[in-house]
Design a protein around this motif. Structure first.
Motif, PDB file in Angstrom:
ATOM      1  N   HIS A   1      38.393  74.567 -23.174  1.00 46.40           N
ATOM      2  CA  HIS A   1      39.385  75.569 -22.814  1.00 46.40           C
ATOM      3  C   HIS A   1      39.313  76.755 -23.759  1.00 46.40           C
ATOM      4  O   HIS A   1      38.594  76.726 -24.762  1.00 46.40           O
TER       5      HIS A   1
ATOM      6  N   GLU B   1      41.450  79.773 -25.959  1.00 44.31           N
ATOM      7  CA  GLU B   1      42.736  80.071 -26.589  1.00 44.31           C
ATOM      8  C   GLU B   1      42.541  81.188 -27.600  1.00 44.31           C
ATOM      9  O   GLU B   1      41.458  81.764 -27.691  1.00 44.31           O
TER      10      GLU B   1
ATOM     11  N   HIS C   1      36.318  74.013 -32.423  1.00 49.76           N
ATOM     12  CA  HIS C   1      36.767  75.380 -32.150  1.00 49.76           C
ATOM     13  C   HIS C   1      35.633  76.345 -32.445  1.00 49.76           C
ATOM     14  O   HIS C   1      35.079  76.338 -33.547  1.00 49.76           O
TER      15      HIS C   1
ATOM     16  N   GLU D   1      37.664  75.927 -27.266  1.00 50.39           N
ATOM     17  CA  GLU D   1      37.811  74.578 -27.820  1.00 50.39           C
ATOM     18  C   GLU D   1      37.085  73.568 -26.938  1.00 50.39           C
ATOM     19  O   GLU D   1      37.366  73.443 -25.747  1.00 50.39           O
TER      20      GLU D   1
HETATM   21 MN    MN Z   1      42.969  74.360 -30.407  1.00 50.80          MN
END
Ligand code: MN
Ligand code: ZN
Length: 477
Positions: A125, A127, A15, A153
């Motif tokens: 991705h 988030e 992350h 991520e």
């Molecule tokens: Mn995550």
């Protein structure tokens, strides 16, 4: 079966907090160091009915990272709700991307003991980050300043086979993220956090063993220690004939062990469904191409160029390129110098030492690149010697200024005039009969001693080459 006949497979989920001005769904500032719960609004506090608006820059940075890592960019991606209950997330769902992430595939090369290897990525991705819980004895507090920070991520395939390789991967990744100005990459601030998947299997088997997951590691050293422990633990279990349980484990840094936290959750536990408050993201080819143009030179390519173009040893190129700002500084100084190796030496030794002593980033140094180049020129022209040059550097570092002015003001110019030095040489020859005798008897070390004495008398300003020449002349007359 003994321990050496097992192989480990490690995958990482990393992350990364993105470097944007504002948060991902609202206009609150994306920054740290503010009093708790001050950079907040109804959106990032998760009030019912408060609607998210996507931060364009967060998408751009994720795509840029994807391009730097060789991913395929999905022209259409969408948002999904990942449902779970935890106090750090007031909405009880995290907005993430499930089946249509921004980036797919990609790879990153690392150096291993057995040569370079390419580690495959599954996807990248975007988030939202969640709030930060802090536990004080029997009381906990929550700070929502972090909630809504854009979080990218990166998921790898389980291609890594040791703690060392995981470490090499994280370092190479961090270098790229820093180069692309994707993230501040400050580990102490939690800018990069990592979940680690790990399984072992007998070397004779193809299919991977049951994996465990270690959550929320925020130091690379912690990842290395936890993995070293976890691989050993799993192998020991297998050797004893015990089955590995699929579970989430926690790393206890003080005890140096991993502990079972809960049985592993599966994707279906989260009840992912499309986020109704956000439209899908459609990227045009022109958007992607303009981001491709913004891609900086990759660290690996820059290292090769430093060796080729500036004729630096690979070691120097490695040290300089490891930090983009340091490499930029080197290139700025090299632009006004003809002695690239000397620029490299000064940056790698004096500059990096002084910066670390004062805990200053190179972007804030008072030594302008042209000043460093000029300082090197003064040494090369023998106008000052290396001792004086270090003094000038220290003054430049502390106060700024121009080398010529400092040399003049502090009277550091080297004395090369033989007449001025001769008096010192004569005095030393008079005062040091024993050294003179042993030099004449063939001991070269005695000459070094005599040179030292002359330098002392001249307060370090005599040109050592002139001193040596004069001494040799007079002593072999
Ligand atoms: Mn995550
Ligand atoms: Zn907000």
């Amino acid at each position: 079966m003994n321990e050496t006949s097992y192989l480990a497979s490690v995958g990482l989920e990393i992350h990364v907090q993105l470097r944007t001005n504002s948060k991902i769904w609202c206009r609150c500032a994306n920054r740290t160091g503010q009093p708790p719960n001050t950079d907040v609004c109804p959106v990032c506090l998760g009030y019912p009915g408060a609607l998210p608006v996507l931060n364009r820059r967060a998408v751009e940075l994720t795509v840029k990272a994807g391009l730097m890592l060789g991913c395929e960019i999905n022209r259409l991606s969408k948002w999904d709700r990942k449902n779970y209950y935890y106090p750090d997330m007031a909405k009880n769902y995290q907005i993430s991307q499930y089946d249509f992430p921004l980036c797919l595939g990609g790879r990153l090369a690392i150096d291993t003991e057995t040569g370079p290897r390419s580690i495959r990525l599954v996807r990248i991705h975007l988030e939202e980050d969640v709030a930060k819980n802090t536990h004080h004895g029997n009381r906990s507090t929550i700070d929502f300043n972090r909630a809504g920070t854009p979080l990218m991520e990166i998921v790898t395939e389980p291609d890594l086979s040791s703690a060392d390789e995981a470490m090499a991967f994280l370092q190479a990744l961090k270098e790229i993220l820093a180069y692309g100005e994707i993230s501040d990459c400050n580990l102490e601030e939690g800018n990069i956090r990592c979940d680690v998947n790990c399984s072992v299997r007998p070397a004779s088997r193809e299919d991977l063993g049951i994996k465990t997951e270690i959550k929320n590691m925020n130091t690379f050293r912690g990842v290395h220690r936890a993995l070293t422990y976890e691989i050993r633990r799993q192998v020991a279990e297998c050797v004893r004939g015990h089955a590995i349980v699929q579970e989430t484990r926690r790393w206890d840094d003080e005890a140096g062990i991993t502990l079972s936290m809960r049985s592993k959750e599966y994707a279906h536990d989260y009840r992912y469904f499309p986020e109704p408050d956000l439209v899908p993201v459609r990227l045009r080819d022109a958007d992607v191409e303009s981001l491709r143009e913004q891609m900086p030179e990759l660290p690996k390519v820059r290292r090769e160029r430093f060796v080729r173009h500036y004729g630096l040893p690979e070691y120097d190129a490695g040290v300089l390129v490891a930090d983009k700002a340091v490499a930029d500084y080197f290139e700025a100084a090299a632009a006004s110098s003809e002695n690239y190796k000397a620029v490299s030496n000064w940056v790698m030794t004096e500059m990096l030492r002084a910066l670390s002593e004062r805990d200053t980033p190179i972007s804030e140094t008072r030594v302008r690149p042209e000043s460093l180049a000029r300082l090197i020129e003064l040494v090369d022209r023998r106008e000052i010697n290396s001792t004086a040059a270090k003094q000038v550097f220290q003054i430049l570092f502390d106060e700024g200024g121009w080398p010529d002015d400092i040399v003049k003001e502090k009277a550091l110019a080297q004395v090369s005039d033989a007449g001025a030095i001769e008096a010192y040489v004569d005095q030393v020859i008079r005062e040091q009969p024993k050294s003179v005798e042993s030099f004449r008897a063939g001991k070269d070390a005695a000459l070094q001693h005599l040179v030292g004495q002359v330098m002392r008398l001249s307060k370090g300003k005599a040109n050592p080459q002139v001193v040596i020449g004069l001494l040799r002349n007079k002593l072999t007359e």
